[in-house]
Design a protein around this motif. Sequence first.
Motif, short mmCIF file in Angstrom:
data_model
loop_
_atom_site.label_atom_id
_atom_site.label_comp_id
_atom_site.label_asym_id
_atom_site.label_seq_id
_atom_site.Cartn_x
_atom_site.Cartn_y
_atom_site.Cartn_z
N THR A 94 0.81 -1.22 0.00
CA THR A 94 0.00 0.00 0.00
C THR A 94 0.85 1.27 0.00
O THR A 94 0.56 2.20 -0.78
N PRO A 95 1.91 1.39 0.83
CA PRO A 95 2.75 2.58 0.72
C PRO A 95 3.35 2.75 -0.68
O PRO A 95 3.46 3.87 -1.19
N THR A 96 3.75 1.63 -1.31
CA THR A 96 4.31 1.69 -2.66
C THR A 96 3.28 2.21 -3.64
O THR A 96 3.57 3.08 -4.48
N ARG A 97 2.06 1.71 -3.54
CA ARG A 97 0.98 2.16 -4.43
C ARG A 97 0.66 3.64 -4.19
O ARG A 97 0.41 4.40 -5.13
N ILE A 98 0.64 4.04 -2.91
CA ILE A 98 0.32 5.44 -2.58
C ILE A 98 1.31 6.39 -3.25
O ILE A 98 0.93 7.37 -3.89
N LEU A 99 2.61 6.09 -3.12
CA LEU A 99 3.60 6.99 -3.72
C LEU A 99 3.63 6.87 -5.24
O LEU A 99 3.91 7.86 -5.93
N LYS A 100 3.33 5.70 -5.77
CA LYS A 100 3.25 5.55 -7.23
C LYS A 100 2.20 6.52 -7.79
O LYS A 100 2.38 7.11 -8.86
N LEU A 101 1.13 6.71 -7.03
CA LEU A 101 0.04 7.59 -7.48
C LEU A 101 0.32 9.06 -7.18
O LEU A 101 0.12 9.93 -8.04
N PHE A 102 0.77 9.37 -5.97
CA PHE A 102 0.87 10.77 -5.54
C PHE A 102 2.16 11.47 -5.96
O PHE A 102 2.18 12.69 -6.10
N LEU A 103 3.26 10.72 -6.12
CA LEU A 103 4.54 11.38 -6.40
C LEU A 103 4.54 12.16 -7.70
O LEU A 103 5.14 13.23 -7.80
N LYS A 104 3.86 11.65 -8.72
CA LYS A 104 3.83 12.35 -10.01
C LYS A 104 3.22 13.74 -9.85
O LYS A 104 3.69 14.71 -10.46
N ASP A 105 2.18 13.84 -9.03
CA ASP A 105 1.55 15.14 -8.79
C ASP A 105 2.50 16.07 -8.04
O ASP A 105 2.58 17.27 -8.33
N MET A 106 3.20 15.53 -7.05
CA MET A 106 4.16 16.33 -6.28
C MET A 106 5.28 16.85 -7.18
O MET A 106 5.68 18.02 -7.11
N ILE A 107 5.80 15.97 -8.04
CA ILE A 107 6.87 16.35 -8.96
C ILE A 107 6.39 17.46 -9.90
O ILE A 107 7.10 18.43 -10.17
N GLN A 108 5.16 17.31 -10.38
CA GLN A 108 4.58 18.31 -11.29
C GLN A 108 4.47 19.68 -10.60
O GLN A 108 4.71 20.72 -11.20
N ARG A 109 4.13 19.66 -9.29
CA ARG A 109 4.01 20.92 -8.53
C ARG A 109 5.38 21.45 -8.11
O ARG A 109 5.50 22.61 -7.73
N GLY A 110 6.38 20.58 -8.12
CA GLY A 110 7.74 20.99 -7.75
C GLY A 110 7.98 21.07 -6.26
O GLY A 110 8.93 21.71 -5.81
N SER A 111 7.13 20.41 -5.50
CA SER A 111 7.31 20.41 -4.04
C SER A 111 6.58 19.23 -3.41
O SER A 111 5.57 18.77 -3.93
N GLY A 112 7.10 18.80 -2.26
CA GLY A 112 6.45 17.71 -1.53
C GLY A 112 7.42 17.07 -0.56
O GLY A 112 8.64 17.06 -0.79
N ARG A 113 6.88 16.57 0.55
CA ARG A 113 7.68 15.89 1.56
C ARG A 113 7.02 14.55 1.88
O ARG A 113 5.80 14.50 2.11
N VAL A 114 7.82 13.50 1.92
CA VAL A 114 7.32 12.17 2.26
C VAL A 114 8.12 11.63 3.43
O VAL A 114 9.35 11.74 3.46
N LEU A 115 7.42 11.05 4.40
CA LEU A 115 8.06 10.33 5.50
C LEU A 115 7.52 8.91 5.51
O LEU A 115 6.32 8.69 5.70
#
Length: 264
Positions: free
Chosen positions: A115-136
């Motif tokens: 589930t964590p892998t799937r979550i970041l597979k989905l959300f990271l692209k949006d974060m990269i597009q916005r140019g910001s984001g923090r993941v723990l």
Amino acid sequence: MAETALITGSYGGLGTCFVKLHAGRGGDLILVGRSRERLEAQAMETADKYGVTVHTIAVDLSGPEAAQTIYDTCKENGWLPDVIINNAGFGGQGDFARERTMEQDLSMIAVNIETPTRILKLFLKDMIQRGSGRVLNVSSTAATMPGPLQAVYYATKSYVTSWSNALWRELQGTGVTVTALMPGAMQTGFANAGGLSDTKLFANAVKPDDVAKAGYEGMLKGELNVTAGLPGWQKPMMALAPMFPKKTMLNFVYNQQVAGSAKK
């Protein structure tokens, strides 16, 4: 504008600490967990105390569709998480072949890895597009060695740390960072749920507040790994662990996790 944090396992011991830390900074929240009732109670209490906006998503994180449900719910409602804390996870003591069931260990792999892998597979692209984001990603000091009598749990945390570290490098230059938090044994529901409360491993468990603070602050700084919550004797042991003969280390870890060993 307040940053929004999505936190899985938000009403557990460490999760509650993360919620308070983020809300205390004026940040809005998306709380994720299985129990709708507990999520709603936590949301109401947090919104009242800190004056922040709190959304909830009730979902079983062991299901393969969980991450997609979380992502779709956020998209449909226009919730954009600036911070993602993959905190949900569980362990469980017992001999892999003779005591642990298939369902127990495969559910653990689903919650701790899939589930964590799937979550970041989905959300990271949006974060990269916005140019910001923090993941723990909440890993464990268990990631540094194999764990007889918690064979699958230690292996899942090894994955979390390795994967998080690789993402940290891949994301350089994007404005997005991924940090792995590696706590020692903590006084949370984890030990009781996993049948570990009467083991040597949890005899000196620490409170989760300082661990959460170290992890949260490390995430904001974009650190690679944050190790926190180790009692005095465990700090040098963790540093020296890679130098111990592997079989000696395996015997030591095994003895630490035998049920009833806390009193020996």
